[in-house]
Design a protein around this motif. Structure first.
Motif, mmCIF file in Angstrom:
data_model
loop_
_atom_site.group_PDB
_atom_site.id
_atom_site.type_symbol
_atom_site.label_atom_id
_atom_site.label_comp_id
_atom_site.label_asym_id
_atom_site.label_seq_id
_atom_site.Cartn_x
_atom_site.Cartn_y
_atom_site.Cartn_z
ATOM 1 N N ALA A 86 11.271 -18.873 42.590
ATOM 2 C CA ALA A 86 10.488 -19.751 41.716
ATOM 3 C C ALA A 86 10.125 -18.986 40.460
ATOM 4 C CB ALA A 86 9.221 -20.249 42.425
ATOM 5 N N GLY A 87 9.684 -19.721 39.440
ATOM 6 C CA GLY A 87 9.171 -19.066 38.252
ATOM 7 C C GLY A 87 9.642 -19.695 36.965
ATOM 8 N N TRP A 88 9.185 -19.089 35.860
ATOM 9 C CA TRP A 88 9.558 -19.501 34.502
ATOM 10 C C TRP A 88 10.400 -18.400 33.885
ATOM 11 C CZ3 TRP A 88 10.106 -18.347 29.544
ATOM 12 C CH2 TRP A 88 10.136 -19.369 28.593
ATOM 13 N N HIS A 89 11.572 -18.753 33.373
ATOM 14 C CA HIS A 89 12.448 -17.813 32.681
ATOM 15 C C HIS A 89 13.468 -18.641 31.920
ATOM 16 C CE1 HIS A 89 13.190 -18.211 37.049
ATOM 17 N NE2 HIS A 89 14.417 -18.531 36.686
ATOM 18 N N ILE A 90 14.196 -18.027 31.016
ATOM 19 C CA ILE A 90 15.122 -18.800 30.193
ATOM 20 C C ILE A 90 16.319 -19.258 31.027
ATOM 21 C CG2 ILE A 90 14.378 -17.594 28.108
ATOM 22 C CD1 ILE A 90 17.020 -16.045 28.180
ATOM 23 N N SER A 91 17.004 -20.275 30.514
ATOM 24 C CA SER A 91 18.111 -20.879 31.260
ATOM 25 C C SER A 91 19.263 -19.914 31.496
ATOM 26 C CB SER A 91 18.619 -22.119 30.525
ATOM 27 O OG SER A 91 17.675 -23.164 30.572
ATOM 28 N N ALA A 92 19.469 -18.954 30.600
ATOM 29 C CA ALA A 92 20.528 -17.973 30.814
ATOM 30 C C ALA A 92 20.255 -17.165 32.085
ATOM 31 C CB ALA A 92 20.642 -17.048 29.605
ATOM 32 N N VAL A 93 18.991 -16.865 32.353
ATOM 33 C CA VAL A 93 18.623 -16.174 33.588
ATOM 34 C C VAL A 93 18.837 -17.102 34.780
ATOM 35 C CG1 VAL A 93 16.700 -15.148 34.860
ATOM 36 C CG2 VAL A 93 17.029 -14.608 32.439
ATOM 37 N N ARG A 94 18.441 -18.359 34.630
ATOM 38 C CA ARG A 94 18.653 -19.321 35.728
ATOM 39 C C ARG A 94 20.135 -19.419 36.095
ATOM 40 N NH1 ARG A 94 18.605 -24.121 33.339
ATOM 41 N NH2 ARG A 94 20.789 -24.484 33.828
ATOM 42 N N GLN A 95 20.992 -19.518 35.107
ATOM 43 C CA GLN A 95 22.418 -19.639 35.397
ATOM 44 C C GLN A 95 22.945 -18.404 36.121
ATOM 45 O OE1 GLN A 95 24.082 -20.553 31.502
ATOM 46 N NE2 GLN A 95 24.125 -22.732 31.999
ATOM 47 N N ALA A 96 22.487 -17.220 35.718
ATOM 48 C CA ALA A 96 22.925 -15.997 36.397
ATOM 49 C C ALA A 96 22.434 -15.964 37.845
ATOM 50 C CB ALA A 96 22.430 -14.770 35.629
ATOM 51 N N VAL A 152 16.512 -24.608 14.152
ATOM 52 C CA VAL A 152 16.537 -23.143 14.170
ATOM 53 C C VAL A 152 16.220 -22.719 15.592
ATOM 54 C CG1 VAL A 152 15.574 -21.005 13.255
ATOM 55 C CG2 VAL A 152 15.785 -23.011 11.764
ATOM 56 N N GLY A 153 17.172 -22.069 16.250
ATOM 57 C CA GLY A 153 16.966 -21.724 17.649
ATOM 58 C C GLY A 153 17.556 -20.379 18.008
ATOM 59 N N ASN A 154 17.214 -19.902 19.196
ATOM 60 C CA ASN A 154 17.841 -18.697 19.732
ATOM 61 C C ASN A 154 19.234 -19.033 20.251
ATOM 62 O OD1 ASN A 154 14.637 -17.736 20.726
ATOM 63 N ND2 ASN A 154 15.921 -16.424 19.456
ATOM 64 N N ASP A 155 20.071 -18.020 20.291
ATOM 65 C CA ASP A 155 21.478 -18.229 20.622
ATOM 66 C C ASP A 155 21.729 -17.996 22.114
ATOM 67 O OD1 ASP A 155 24.151 -18.687 20.470
ATOM 68 O OD2 ASP A 155 24.632 -16.892 19.302
ATOM 69 N N TYR A 156 21.352 -18.990 22.899
ATOM 70 C CA TYR A 156 21.723 -19.007 24.313
ATOM 71 C C TYR A 156 21.749 -20.461 24.763
ATOM 72 C CZ TYR A 156 16.810 -19.628 25.751
ATOM 73 O OH TYR A 156 15.549 -20.116 25.940
ATOM 74 N N VAL A 157 21.944 -20.707 26.040
ATOM 75 C CA VAL A 157 22.324 -22.038 26.498
ATOM 76 C C VAL A 157 21.287 -23.120 26.193
ATOM 77 C CG1 VAL A 157 21.521 -21.532 28.852
ATOM 78 C CG2 VAL A 157 23.147 -23.392 28.478
#
Length: 362
Positions: A86-96, A152-157
């Motif tokens: 469980a938790g909060w983290h960016i989607s790139a971490v979720r996919q990994a 304007v966004g960060n470059d990840y999923v």
């Protein structure tokens, strides 16, 4: 004897890999995540825990490289040290993480997201563009006349998929996305981005920047003078970002989320009273990110109550359309996604002022 005690303790305890950012651009959210997570555990363990088992959090730093995070979570699952994630983290971490342990343990992903993850056992509890960003953009067109957006966004999923979703969804409406710019996580100099914004026919900016990157952007945006002419809209800016940016950085800044510290519903007020009663007036900000972590742990408890366990076999029997109550109000499970009330708020110095409710749990 020691082995017997360890086995008994393991049978009585539900250990959860609690993946939250403690470093990097999103590390700004970490203290709120930890405080809300610990509060949830204390409340659960004062009752039945989760499905009758005492809850233990095993903290995993989700602010590192996604593959490093996934390897740590994978090792915890492989050895049986944890029985859920469980938790909060960016989607790139979720996919990994899902590539490493998907389908083996239940995974309550708390962050706002781009949708579309059908991995068995993964529950996507956060807001998504259809009930967060798009209703907010329509509100700002109607109320503020913002029709031409620059992203304007960060470059990840998450930013890229959300940006594409916004661009396609706004086609044929009174609003449109006229430009998209994506920068690496950890960007601190936005001078080039601001120069291009100043030269474009743009009415507003959709910010898909995370944590400290959003802080840098907001400060530089305000100093450039663009805040007077271009409102900003973000699905990710929260109270920590306001505190870090300073009161002068947020003129014309709007945020869309299912939770704000200034939300005064009966459900949110109950959480606020418990949170500040436990941690005091100088606690980490009670924000959408921290509440999402609290939400994820209570969701696992709800699964345990309804299904009798949080094992993959038990949870697979959970029917869609299930309603439950949370600090965000009424929530409805739609497959592995959640429908929830979403609000639009305007930054007022270091606080948010709720402007309108833009989506409801269906």
């Amino acid at each position: 004897m020691a082995e017997t005690y360890a086995a008994l303790r393991a049978a009585r305890t539900l250990a959860i890999a609690f993946v939250v950012p403690l470093q990097g651009p999103t590390g700004i959210y970490g203290p709120s995540c930890l405080a809300c997570g610990e509060l949830a555990v204390e409340q659960l363990n004062a009752g039945r825990g989760i499905a009758g088992r005492e809850v233990e959090l095993v903290i995993v730093d989700g602010g590192r490289d996604p593959e490093v995070v996934a390897d740590e979570v994978g090792a915890l699952v492989d050895t049986g040290r944890v029985q859920a994630v469980a938790g909060w983290h960016i989607s790139a971490v979720r996919q990994a993480i899902t590539r490493r342990v998907g389908g083996r343990v239940v995974y309550a992903f708390a962050a706002m997201h781009e949708g579309g993850d059908e991995t068995p056992g993964v529950f996507m509890l956060g807001e998504r563009p259809i009930n967060q960003l798009l209703p907010a953009a329509h509100w700002m067109r109607r109320e503020l006349g913002v029709g031409r957006w620059a992203i304007v966004g960060n470059d990840y999923v998450f930013p890229r998929v959300t940006g594409t979703t916004a661009r396609l969804a706004l086609e044929g409406t009174d609003s449109q996305v006229v430009s998209e710019t994506y920068v690496p996580l950890g960007t601190s100099d936005f001078s080039g981005v601001l120069a291009r914004l100043n030269d474009q026919p743009v009415d507003g900016v959709i910010m898909l920047l995370m944590g400290q990157d959003a802080v840098h952007f907001n400060r530089q945006f305000a100093r450039s003078g663009l805040a007077v002419q271009m409102p900003r809209l973000s699905p990710a800016v929260e109270e920590n970002t306001l505190l870090a940016g300073g009161a002068g950085a947020h003129e014309g800044l709007y945020a869309a989320a299912a939770y704000f510290d200034s939300l005064r519903t009966s459900e949110s007020s109950e959480l606020a009273a418990a949170y500040y009663g436990r941690w005091g007036a100088w606690a980490p900000a009670l924000n959408a990110v921290g509440e999402s972590c609290y939400e994820a742990l209570l969701f696992l408890a709800r699964l345990g109550e309804v299904c009798g366990s949080v094992s993959m076999e038990s949870v697979a029997r959970l029917e869609t359309g299930h309603f439950y109550s949370s600090p965000r109000g009424l929530m409805r499970l739609d497959g592995n996604l959640v429908d929830q009330d979403v609000y639009l708020a305007e930054a007022d110095g270091l606080e948010f002022r709720i402007t309108d409710q833009i989506a409801r749990a269906r």
